[in-house]
Design an enzyme around this catalytic site. Structure first.
Site, PDB file in Angstrom:
ATOM      1  CG  LEU A 247      -8.570  34.136  48.675  1.00 12.81           C
ATOM      2  CD1 LEU A 247      -9.798  34.808  49.296  1.00 12.81           C
ATOM      3  CD2 LEU A 247      -8.799  33.872  47.203  1.00 12.81           C
ATOM      4  CG  ASP A 248      -3.034  37.576  45.535  1.00 14.78           C
ATOM      5  OD1 ASP A 248      -2.252  36.628  45.753  1.00 14.78           O
ATOM      6  OD2 ASP A 248      -3.343  37.965  44.395  1.00 14.78           O
ATOM      7  CE  LYS A 249      -1.236  43.270  53.857  1.00 15.02           C
ATOM      8  NZ  LYS A 249      -0.007  44.038  54.129  1.00 15.02           N
ATOM      9  CB  THR A 251      -7.942  38.816  47.017  1.00 16.37           C
ATOM     10  OG1 THR A 251      -7.126  39.307  45.952  1.00 16.37           O
ATOM     11  CG2 THR A 251      -9.226  38.231  46.451  1.00 16.37           C
TER      12      THR A 251
END
Length: 443
Positions: A247-249, A251
């Site tokens: 997951l993105d940082k 998120t």
């Protein structure tokens, strides 16, 4: 007994943040693996030496070239195809000019529109360059990184001897990289699994000779960093955490991590077959014009800022974009239509897909300044609908957001060993819930 949690939401009620038991049927989604593989070194690899020999044999044909590595680990290249060189493939010629950069890496950069020939982006790896062509590119050098075990608390939803399901907090990076050598999920997993420190590098830095002439970049998940090679400080451990997706940082939400190769392989097969079940929830700037729908717009590297993605229509000679499709459903109208709680399900898994598609629809994710969810955009939707007494609170709320309001809510898959269906639901973190509740109250 294996834990199975319900995937579901109860609209406009705090109860949607809780879970109960249920079995959910499979849906489609795609991902590519990140696996910490056994130790080996590449400094004396035979085909590495062969590529070096080929480069030295070509030196007499190479004119003045500018190779410059910046402090941020960027390699900037500018060169001309020299006199006497007949037509040759762009990927083959460029790989011969760049030390320590594999042909697969060059091909991936070409497909992303990062290589210019005579000032124009080229996205076909088999493009033929000829004498006098000017080639420009900028590549990030992925140096080996050290990852040490760190005693970082993990919010573990489920664990057995084969896998873990983790609730990743916002602001945690999944794997080490430039600027993030500590405090990552990998650092925490090394400590949790009792593993030694490791050094890893992208496998694409070296490509073996048995690979095909034209390699294809199949990384199809917005949360997948690609395969890496790990060199352990001691003997290769029996348990090696494999990050199946990321997951993105900014998120938060659910991730599954494999502990052995069999588990990793089978989970990756499920992602490739798009049978892993995942859903996300977000808060948007404004209310989508449709209460539910499907958006299908290709996503590619933004030609104006290569660190961003963008909705791009495939045009001959333009930046390469991949097909992308998302389904959305408005769960709750908030703040008199100034915002909405939206559920997302992905048919594909492109980089930043939900964030890009939300921006394309005209209703970016609240707090996502990279893709249009700026404080100004949010307040433009919220303030006209708020009473004067609430406007100060709204300004304070919106300007205080530290990340996109996006959360991976549910995760479901078939256990590779028991073949049982596992379904997990994890409530959004406090910052997301506080924002949601405040917007509801002000509305």
């Amino acid at each position: 007994m294996l834990l199975i949690l319900q995937q579901g939401l109860q609209q406009a009620s705090p109860g949607w943040l809780r879970s109960s038991s249920s079995v959910v049927r499979k849906q489609q989604e795609f991902c590519v693996p990140l696996l910490l593989l056994p130790a080996f070194t590449t400094h004396s690899h035979p085909w590495t030496c062969l590529r070096a020999f080929k480069r030295s044999a070509q030196e007499e044909h190479v004119v003045k070239v500018e190779n410059q590595q910046t402090s941020g680990g960027e390699l900037e290249y500018r060169g001309s195809v020299p006199h006497g060189v007949e037509k040759v493939r762009l990927d083959a010629w460029l790989a011969g000019q760049l030390a320590r950069i594999s042909r697969a890496r060059v091909q991936s950069s070409i497909r992303q529109g990062l290589i210019l020939v005579n000032g124009e982006p080229v996205n076909k790896v088999s493009y033929m360059v000829k004498e006098g062509d000017q080639v420009d590119c900028q590549l990030s050098l992925q140096q080996p990184m050290d990852a040490k075990p760190e005693n970082i608390p993990l919010d573990i939803e489920y664990e057995d001897k084969h896998l873990l399901v983790i609730n990743k907090p916002a602001h945690m990076v999944v794997h080490p990289g430039p600027g993030h050598s500590e405090g990552t999920l990998v650092n925490a997993l090394l400590h949790h699994c009792g593993l030694p420190a490791m050094r890893y590098a992208r496998a694409a830095l070296q490509d073996p000779p048995h690979k095909s002439e034209e390699l294809h970049d199949d990384s199809d998940d917005d949360e997948t960093p690609g395969s890496i090679v790990a060199m352990w400080s001691g003997p290769a451990p029996v348990i090696r955490p494999g990050i199946v997706h990321r997951l993105d940082k900014g998120t938060s939400g659910l991730l599954v991590v494999a502990k052995d190769e069999h588990t990793h392989e089978h989970l990756c097969d499920q992602f490739k077959a798009r049978t892993v079940r995942r859903s996300y929830v977000s808060l948007t700037c404004g209310l989508p014009s449709l209460m539910s729908g499907r958006v299908e717009v290709p996503i590619g590297r933004d030609p104006r800022d290569r660190k961003r993605m963008a909705a791009i229509m495939n045009v001959k000679g333009g930046p390469r974009a991949q097909s992308a499709a998302s389904r959305f459903r408005v769960l709750e109208v908030i703040a008199e239509g100034g915002s909405a709680l939206v559920e997302w399900r992905l048919e594909t898994g492109r980089t930043h897909q939900i964030r890009v598609h939300a921006q394309h629809l005209g209703y970016p994710i609240l707090g996502d300044e990279t893709y249009g969810g700026t404080p100004g955009a949010a307040l433009a939707r919220l303030l006209p609908r708020a009473s004067p007494s609430n406007q100060g609170v709204l300004r304070q709320l919106v300007t205080g957001l530290q990340r996109p309001c996006l959360h991976a809510l549910t995760l479901g898959f078939t256990h590779p060993w028991t073949q049982e269906e596992h379904n997990f639901t994890c409530a959004p973190p406090q910052d997301f819930e506080d924002t949601w509740r405040t917007l509801r109250q002000l509305g």
